[in-house]
Enzyme design. Structure first.
Site, PDB file in Angstrom:
ATOM      1  N   SER A 135       0.871  -1.183   0.000  1.00 56.29           N
ATOM      2  CA  SER A 135       0.000   0.000   0.000  1.00 56.29           C
ATOM      3  C   SER A 135       0.906   1.230   0.000  1.00 56.29           C
ATOM      4  O   SER A 135       2.095   1.124   0.360  1.00 56.29           O
ATOM      5  CB  SER A 135      -0.836  -0.007   1.288  1.00 56.29           C
ATOM      6  OG  SER A 135      -1.461   1.241   1.497  1.00 56.29           O
ATOM      7  N   TYR A 148      -2.479  -1.335  10.321  1.00 58.78           N
ATOM      8  CA  TYR A 148      -2.482  -1.652   8.883  1.00 58.78           C
ATOM      9  C   TYR A 148      -1.177  -1.201   8.251  1.00 58.78           C
ATOM     10  O   TYR A 148      -0.523  -1.949   7.525  1.00 58.78           O
ATOM     11  CB  TYR A 148      -3.680  -0.945   8.234  1.00 58.78           C
ATOM     12  CG  TYR A 148      -3.791  -1.131   6.741  1.00 58.78           C
ATOM     13  CD1 TYR A 148      -4.391  -2.268   6.209  1.00 58.78           C
ATOM     14  CD2 TYR A 148      -3.304  -0.164   5.857  1.00 58.78           C
ATOM     15  CE1 TYR A 148      -4.508  -2.445   4.834  1.00 58.78           C
ATOM     16  CE2 TYR A 148      -3.413  -0.333   4.483  1.00 58.78           C
ATOM     17  CZ  TYR A 148      -4.023  -1.475   3.981  1.00 58.78           C
ATOM     18  OH  TYR A 148      -4.121  -1.638   2.616  1.00 58.78           O
TER      19      TYR A 148
HETATM   20  N1  LIG Z   1      -8.657  -0.447  -1.283  1.00 59.24           N
HETATM   21  C1  LIG Z   1      -7.613   0.343  -0.996  1.00 59.24           C
HETATM   22  O1  LIG Z   1      -7.721   1.574  -0.823  1.00 59.24           O
HETATM   23  C2  LIG Z   1      -6.219  -0.272  -0.916  1.00 59.24           C
HETATM   24  C3  LIG Z   1      -5.119   0.606  -0.897  1.00 59.24           C
HETATM   25  C4  LIG Z   1      -3.848   0.077  -0.792  1.00 59.24           C
HETATM   26  C5  LIG Z   1      -3.672  -1.289  -0.710  1.00 59.24           C
HETATM   27  N2  LIG Z   1      -4.756  -2.111  -0.721  1.00 59.24           N
HETATM   28  C6  LIG Z   1      -4.485  -3.550  -0.609  1.00 59.24           C
HETATM   29  O2  LIG Z   1      -4.951  -4.208  -1.763  1.00 59.24           O
HETATM   30  C7  LIG Z   1      -5.301  -5.558  -1.439  1.00 59.24           C
HETATM   31  C8  LIG Z   1      -6.706  -5.823  -1.926  1.00 59.24           C
HETATM   32  O3  LIG Z   1      -7.596  -4.982  -1.180  1.00 59.24           O
HETATM   33  P1  LIG Z   1      -9.061  -4.599  -1.684  1.00 59.24           P
HETATM   34  O4  LIG Z   1      -9.167  -3.139  -1.589  1.00 59.24           O
HETATM   35  O5  LIG Z   1      -9.366  -5.297  -2.941  1.00 59.24           O
HETATM   36  O6  LIG Z   1      -9.895  -5.210  -0.468  1.00 59.24           O
HETATM   37  P2  LIG Z   1     -11.185  -6.112  -0.441  1.00 59.24           P
HETATM   38  O7  LIG Z   1     -11.669  -6.094   0.951  1.00 59.24           O
HETATM   39  O8  LIG Z   1     -12.121  -5.724  -1.518  1.00 59.24           O
HETATM   40  O9  LIG Z   1     -10.583  -7.554  -0.799  1.00 59.24           O
HETATM   41  C9  LIG Z   1      -9.766  -8.257   0.081  1.00 59.24           C
HETATM   42  C10 LIG Z   1      -9.794  -9.726  -0.291  1.00 59.24           C
HETATM   43  O10 LIG Z   1      -8.999 -10.421   0.675  1.00 59.24           O
HETATM   44  C11 LIG Z   1      -9.705 -11.596   1.026  1.00 59.24           C
HETATM   45  N3  LIG Z   1      -9.353 -12.027   2.384  1.00 59.24           N
HETATM   46  C12 LIG Z   1      -9.528 -11.355   3.545  1.00 59.24           C
HETATM   47  N4  LIG Z   1      -9.166 -12.126   4.583  1.00 59.24           N
HETATM   48  C13 LIG Z   1      -8.754 -13.316   4.065  1.00 59.24           C
HETATM   49  C14 LIG Z   1      -8.283 -14.521   4.621  1.00 59.24           C
HETATM   50  N5  LIG Z   1      -8.168 -14.701   5.954  1.00 59.24           N
HETATM   51  N6  LIG Z   1      -7.937 -15.520   3.785  1.00 59.24           N
HETATM   52  C15 LIG Z   1      -8.050 -15.381   2.439  1.00 59.24           C
HETATM   53  N7  LIG Z   1      -8.503 -14.271   1.848  1.00 59.24           N
HETATM   54  C16 LIG Z   1      -8.862 -13.250   2.652  1.00 59.24           C
HETATM   55  C17 LIG Z   1     -11.181 -11.203   0.991  1.00 59.24           C
HETATM   56  O11 LIG Z   1     -12.017 -12.337   0.928  1.00 59.24           O
HETATM   57  C18 LIG Z   1     -11.196 -10.351  -0.269  1.00 59.24           C
HETATM   58  O12 LIG Z   1     -11.385 -11.147  -1.408  1.00 59.24           O
HETATM   59  C19 LIG Z   1      -5.158  -5.672   0.073  1.00 59.24           C
HETATM   60  O13 LIG Z   1      -3.906  -6.238   0.382  1.00 59.24           O
HETATM   61  C20 LIG Z   1      -5.196  -4.235   0.543  1.00 59.24           C
HETATM   62  O14 LIG Z   1      -4.533  -4.051   1.765  1.00 59.24           O
HETATM   63  C21 LIG Z   1      -6.019  -1.645  -0.840  1.00 59.24           C
END
Ligand SMILES: NC(=O)c1ccc[n+]([C@@H]2O[C@H](COP(=O)([O-])OP(=O)(O)OC[C@H]3O[C@@H](n4cnc5c(N)ncnc54)[C@H](O)[C@@H]3O)[C@@H](O)[C@H]2O)c1
Length: 257
Positions: A135, A148
């Protein structure tokens, strides 16, 4: 990496960013796609549609090492050696300290190490490529979500440590880090006063919730672009629909006797 004909795993492939990445991969003419996630999502699976790509869902809770190993073994038995793994599972919930670290950092580490054990040229594998999603809060402090942010700094340190030529020359596995900026997905819903670090973080969290953001589709398209051009150890920021390669500042260097 040229994606045509490749066998790819997306961990967290039913998430906001992961699912858009899956869609882009299908358009890039990969051969097989493994979606590893904690729950099956039949409607999303159906949305990916019928195409020439062989799609397999493997149920996997990333906090459970045996489930990680089973998912990789099951997928490889069906689809053959994996070329590319994208670790995109994650949560943002600072009131759950251990779970955050178990999913965002330890789970990602174990998924990465399991993937390397299958790809390792020293053990008869054919090498591969692992993309770890950190991130912008993995390279800059995230005051409203300190837990986080800590877990995401860990992803950068872990991935950069393994993405060393010393390892690559032996195991043939390249790694890179993606740092998305604020992206509209379920991850960032209901943060203020609930998933931020302290009750009294909420003034900062509500201020941040007015910040500019990008769609998951914009983020995913740039993740695919970065995979196509990445070197071992690259770090890319995917923010506000743009893609930027960045280097970590060198703050310390080993000194020899
Ligand atoms: N959305 C944002 O603003 C953002 C910004 C920077 C980084 N990220 C990172 O991007 C990645 C994807 O995030 P997103 O925004 O798509 O979030 P999201 O919540 O839409 O998706 C997260 C996914 O992780 C899976 N997950 C959660 N716990 C789990 C577990 N115990 N075992 C297996 N799978 C599990 C969920 O089922 C889901 O499919 C993450 O690592 C997040 O930290 C997101």
């Amino acid at each position: 990496m040229d994606l045509v004909g490749k066998t790819v795993v997306v961990v967290g492939g039913f998430g906001g960013i992961g699912f858009e990445v899956c869609k882009c991969l299908l358009q890039s003419k990969i051969k097989s796609l493994g979606i590893f996630d904690q729950r099956e999502n039949p409607s999303k699976l159906a949305e990916l549609g019928n195409n020439d790509v062989d799609i397999t869902f493997c149920k996997m809770d990333i906090t459970k090492k045996p489930e990680i190993e089973q998912a990789y073994n099951r997928f490889i038995r069906k689809a053959g050696p994996i070329d590319l793994v994208i670790n995109s599972a994650g949560i943002m919930d600072d009131r759950k300290v251990r779970l955050t670290v178990e999913i965002n950092l330890i789970g990602l580490m174990e998924s990465t190490l399991t993937a390397i054990s299958h790809m390792n040229k020293l053990d008869g594998g054919k090498g591969g490529f692992i993309v770890n999603i950190s991130s912008v809060l993995g390279i800059e402090p995230g005051t409203a979500t300190a837990i986080y942010s800590g877990s995401k700094f860990g992803v950068v340190g872990f991935t950069k440590s393994l993405a060393n030529d010393f390892y690559y020359q032996q195991n043939g596995v390249k790694l890179m880090v993606i740092c998305p900026g604020i992206t509209i997905t379920p991850l960032i819903e209901n943060l203020v006063g609930i998933k931020d670090t302290f009750d009294y973080s909420k003034d900062i969290t509500s201020f941040i919730s007015r910040a500019k953001s990008q769609t998951a589709e914009e983020c995913a398209k740039n993740i695919i672009k970065s995979i196509q051009q990445a070197e071992n150890g690259s770090i890319f920021i995917c923010d506000l629909g743009e893609l930027r390669s960045v280097e970590l500042a060198k703050l310390w260097e080993i000194q020899f006797k």
